[in-house]
Enzyme design. Structure first.
Site, PDB file in Angstrom:
ATOM      1  N   LYS A 211       0.847  -1.195   0.000  1.00  0.00           N
ATOM      2  CA  LYS A 211       0.000   0.000   0.000  1.00  0.00           C
ATOM      3  C   LYS A 211       0.885   1.248   0.000  1.00  0.00           C
ATOM      4  CE  LYS A 211      -1.672   2.693   3.111  1.00  0.00           C
ATOM      5  NZ  LYS A 211      -1.601   4.052   2.529  1.00  0.00           N
ATOM      6  N   GLY A 263       6.702   4.524   8.628  1.00  0.00           N
ATOM      7  CA  GLY A 263       5.846   5.693   8.798  1.00  0.00           C
ATOM      8  C   GLY A 263       5.990   6.271  10.186  1.00  0.00           C
ATOM      9  N   SER A 264       4.912   6.881  10.668  1.00  0.00           N
ATOM     10  CA  SER A 264       5.010   7.605  11.938  1.00  0.00           C
ATOM     11  C   SER A 264       4.976   6.649  13.124  1.00  0.00           C
ATOM     12  CB  SER A 264       3.873   8.612  12.056  1.00  0.00           C
ATOM     13  OG  SER A 264       2.662   7.919  12.290  1.00  0.00           O
ATOM     14  N   THR A 265       5.537   7.093  14.230  1.00  0.00           N
ATOM     15  CA  THR A 265       5.566   6.293  15.453  1.00  0.00           C
ATOM     16  C   THR A 265       4.148   6.059  15.968  1.00  0.00           C
ATOM     17  OG1 THR A 265       7.785   6.996  16.024  1.00  0.00           O
ATOM     18  CG2 THR A 265       6.397   6.272  17.842  1.00  0.00           C
ATOM     19  N   GLY A 268       2.633   3.345  13.979  1.00  0.00           N
ATOM     20  CA  GLY A 268       3.370   2.126  14.316  1.00  0.00           C
ATOM     21  C   GLY A 268       2.836   1.485  15.588  1.00  0.00           C
ATOM     22  N   GLU A 285       9.570   0.692  10.914  1.00  0.00           N
ATOM     23  CA  GLU A 285      10.616   1.714  10.763  1.00  0.00           C
ATOM     24  C   GLU A 285       9.901   3.031  10.923  1.00  0.00           C
ATOM     25  OE1 GLU A 285      12.389   4.511   9.620  1.00  0.00           O
ATOM     26  OE2 GLU A 285      12.743   3.800   7.583  1.00  0.00           O
ATOM     27  N   CYS A 319      13.122  10.255   7.720  1.00  0.00           N
ATOM     28  CA  CYS A 319      12.977   9.798   9.099  1.00  0.00           C
ATOM     29  C   CYS A 319      14.312   9.821   9.833  1.00  0.00           C
ATOM     30  CB  CYS A 319      12.359   8.411   9.134  1.00  0.00           C
ATOM     31  SG  CYS A 319      13.077   7.320   7.921  1.00  0.00           S
ATOM     32  N   GLU A 416       9.421  15.034  16.221  1.00  0.00           N
ATOM     33  CA  GLU A 416       9.806  14.978  14.810  1.00  0.00           C
ATOM     34  C   GLU A 416       8.976  15.995  14.028  1.00  0.00           C
ATOM     35  OE1 GLU A 416       8.787  11.362  12.585  1.00  0.00           O
ATOM     36  OE2 GLU A 416      10.818  11.405  11.771  1.00  0.00           O
TER      37      GLU A 416
END
Lengths: 506, 303
Positions: A211, A263-265, A268, A285, A319, A416
């Site tokens: 995706k 992607g973003s934490t 995640g 990641e 990132c 971030e």
């Protein structure tokens, strides 16, 4: 009381005068570059893109399409199908069938042949992909041409080589594939992340449902055309664009045996919660807030290049960006003067122009987030320094920015930003540098700048970060594992370590 | 005329990272210089040339021909500027001076026991004085590389000061001969040393040693000039020399200057290119820009 105020005023005036009389460099138009736009002729855009399932572009069961734009001009490039639960289900089933009937039965050497073919085709079409990546994502053509596409090609070549040698990667084990892998990739390096995910999965004998991110689906879909041209068996790779909801359907699909997410934490964490107890394999990641540490004995001019590359590469949408600068107090003034001069030379504008250094922000949403974080920085009392470059009237743009006088507790030093915004802090001793660098929930990357070899070894061994660069930054190679500590995720991509995420060992 | 002489403190010269410098120089070589920028850049580069002949067989006739070329590089096209200077051996200075009189083209002379510099200091000083007396506007001296590599920085420093003094009103360019210094760290230190001793220009090479000017060396020297300017407010000029043959290389040099030192250095007063063959390539590229076609090289005079 009034005299102190006058004194203060006089001092400020005197300081201003000293500042104004300092030798200055002017980076103006004494001899300016003419526009040098890369041609768009190589790119064959469809009006409308379907989902890539079972080796064919098909209409979405969702019946929904979304527009994808060029963030530098806000012009609509194409309509792209959006996958819903039924589409994801179809894609996963196609992947499962391809896995059972074809892909897992092929020898490693045969799988390698397909992957080599994909690598070669991508290399041949390098210019088309570079231009398309820049049009859809806003990154400067010099980056998509010199970094994104060549590295994506290198990842396919590298993993093609592993396909028939897996037992040497894991000696004394018998190696088997996992099955259907659900892979979700971000918008900052759309093609490169697709390559990072797809290449090792295929080399290890798995099939894939990918995706791509909702703002940047086009290079993935053009990669699907390459899969067709390479005669990759139908269903081995399926591509279903969409937003978060589409990704959630993929993550939660019972037949997806492994999930890989970049992607973003925040997302995640949601993914990890939702698959807990299912037995699915997972690699994440996630975000980062890397420290770039400049010691007083560093080659300062090259360190400044490293700072620039660390934070302004791909508009800071990286990132592993070096978004925190830690500079030793004894050279801080020099480094900051050099940094300000260098920022003044950065060329922001048309991403397709070969001389552009800083392109467009990927989306309106991201631009708003960057603006919000920057105003937070100002409110918290940090000093804002911004390039005075002209900003185009259409599209999403943010000038290269850095903050001085940043405290470790400021939000701009903790969170971030994912934009061209650097937080500068100082330190006095190496120990303080290490402590400040590690005192953050993230741990993806770090940079160390010193001319002293022994110091490199001493400091790098103390950094809690997955990748530590010494006297360079943002260097990638398919043979080098990449991944995070702490809230930057787990699992590695690239190298032998990266293969581990796509195999079962017994 | 007097220049502040800095103390000879080389400990404050920052180290140079070779990989980093070469990467940056290579990145700037990818700047795309097209259409108007190319035409303006070619004319600018032409105005910065030090047309040079430094051969044992140089004669009066050869120098007079070179001077003609220097004054009117492209007869019939007044938009092509004259070059900055003609660079010759001391014996030919008066010929060049005469041939160039009133043209605005300067006469530069090498001196100080060029190219090796292996002669006693009094000879270097006399060499310089005579060249100036014969009409040289600019002196291109060589440093004592042997002394530099032996760590005898004081001697190199004192010699430059003495030669600068002997120059009187003439401008002093100090040739580092970077091909013999070998490391970027040495180049940076030698640059700092020469500027501290009063050099008006620092120059890469004599043209007699390989490698001569390379993009990396030029960038290191430009960065040293930048630091010197920030520290003292004095703008020192830069002259790459040797091995620059194509317009592309010349334009790359302008890019390095533009993005390292900025607008103020984009003038013949502060940037020179020591070369001779590049002149015709600049002309060929200029004609190609206007006609769309490359001409036969015989349409351009070699001398």
């Amino acid at each position: 009381m009034s005299t102190t105020i006058t004194d203060q005023k006089a001092r400020t005036e005197a300081l201003k005068k000293v500042e104004a009389e300092k030798p200055r460099l002017e980076f103006g138009g004494a001899w300016d570059y003419a526009p040098a736009p890369e041609s768009k002729e190589h790119v064959r855009l469809e009006k409308r893109y379907g989902l890539f399932i079972g080796g064919e572009f098909v209409a979405p069961r969702s019946k929904k399409y979304f527009e994808t734009i060029n963030p530098a001009t806000e012009e609509v490039l194409a309509e792209v199908a959006e996958g819903n639960a039924a589409d994801i289900d179809a894609a996963v089933r196609a992947a499962e069938q391809a896995y059972e009937k074809r892909w897992k039965k092929l020898s490693g050497a045969q799988r390698g042949k397909y992957i080599y073919r994909i690598a070669r085709l991508l290399q041949e079409k390098a210019r088309e992909f570079a231009v398309l990546e820049t049009m859809n994502g806003g990154k400067p053509i010099k980056e998509s041409r010199d970094v994104d596409v060549p590295l994506a090609v290198a990842h396919f070549f590298y993993h093609a080589g592993w396909a028939d040698k897996l037992e040497y990667a894991f000696p004394r084990h018998s190696v088997s594939p996992i099955g259907v892998c659900g892979q979700i990739i971000p918008w900052n390096f759309p093609l490169l992340m697709a390559a990072w995910k797809i290449a090792p999965a295929l080399a290890c004998g798995n099939t894939v449902v990918l995706k791509p991110a909702e703002t940047t689906p086009l290079t993935s879909l053009h990669l699907a055309r390459i899969f067709q041209e390479a005669d990759l068996p139908p269903g081995v790779v399926n591509i279903v664009p969409g937003a978060g909801e589409t990704g959630a359907h993929l993550v939660n699909h019972p037949r997806a045996r492994k999930i890989a997410f970049t992607g973003s934490t925040d997302v995640g964490k949601i993914i990890q919660r939702s698959i807990a107890g299912t037995g699915k394999r997972l690699t994440l990641e996630l975000g980062g807030k890397a420290a770039n540490i400049i010691f007083e004995d560093a080659a300062l001019d090259q360190a400044v290049e490293g700072i620039i590359n660390g934070i302004y590469f791909n508009q800071g949408h990286v990132c592993c960006a070096g978004s925190r600068l830690l500079v030793q107090e004894s050279v801080a003034a020099t480094v900051l003067t050099k940094l300000a001069d260098r920022v003044a030379t950065l060329r922001l504008g048309d991403p397709l122009d070969k001389n552009t250094d800083v392109g467009a922000i990927n989306s309106k949403m991201q631009l708003e987030k960057i603006r919000e974080m920057v105003s937070t920085g100002v409110e918290e009392g940090a000093q804002l320094h911004q390039s005075a470059c002209a900003i185009p009237s259409r599209g999403f743009w943010f000038p290269p920015t850095f903050f001085t006088g940043v405290a470790q507790s400021h939000r701009i030093a903790r969170e971030e930003i994912f934009g061209p915004v650097l937080a500068v802090m100082t330190f006095r001793t190496p120990e303080e540098a290490v402590e400040k660098a590690n005192n953050i929930p993230y741990g993806l990357s770090a940079g160390i700048w010193t001319d002293k070899g022994s110091k490199i070894f001493k400091i790098t061994s103390k950094m809690k970060a997955g990748v530590v660069w010494a006297n360079t930054f943002n260097k990638f190679d398919p043979s080098s594992p990449f991944g995070g500590y702490k809230e930057s995720g787990f699992g590695r991509e690239g190298g032998v370590h990266g293969l581990r995420a796509y195999v079962e060992l017994s | 005329m007097s220049t502040t002489v800095l103390s000879l403190d080389l400990s404050r010269v920052p180290p140079v990272d070779q990989v980093g410098i070469d990467e940056r120089a290579a990145a700037l070589a990818k700047r795309s210089i097209k259409t108007t920028a190319k035409r303006a850049g070619i004319r600018l580069a032409m105005s910065m040339l030090d047309l040079t002949t430094l051969e044992g067989k140089d004669s009066e006739g050869k120098v007079r021909q070179l001077c003609q070329k220097a004054m009117r590089p492209m007869p019939g096209d007044p938009t092509v500027p004259h070059v900055a200077a003609v660079c010759v051996y001391p014996n030919l200075v008066s010929i060049a001076k005469d041939a160039l009189s009133g043209s605005g083209v300067k006469v530069a002379s090498v001196a100080t026991g060029f190219p090796a510099g292996q002669v006693p200091l009094p000879v270097k000083i006399e060499d310089t004085r005579l060249a100036v007396a014969m009409g040289a506007d600019e002196i291109d001296m060589v440093i004592d590389r042997g002394a530099f590599l032996a760590g005898d920085y004081d001697r190199v420093f004192e010699e430059i000061i003495a030669v600068k003094d002997a120059c009187g009103p003439a401008h002093l360019k100090v040739i580092l001969e970077t091909g013999e210094l070998e490391t970027y760290d040495n180049v940076r230190r030698a640059s700092r040393l020469a500027m501290g001793a009063g050099a008006d220009f620092i120059k890469t090479s004599t043209g007699k040693i390989q490698p001569a000017s390379t993009p990396g060396v030029v960038l290191v020297m430009l960065e040293a000039i930048r630091d010197h300017y920030k520290e003292t407010g004095r703008r020192v000029g830069m002259k790459p020399a040797g091995g620059i043959k194509t317009s592309k290389e010349a334009l790359h040099l302008l890019v390095l200057v533009k993005e390292t030192l900025g607008d103020a250095w984009l003038t013949p007063d502060l940037f020179r290119i020591g070369a001779s063959t590049v002149a015709n390539d600049l002309l060929m590229q200029l004609v190609k820009e206007t006609t769309g076609r490359y001409q036969n090289e015989d349409y351009f005079t070699k001398d």
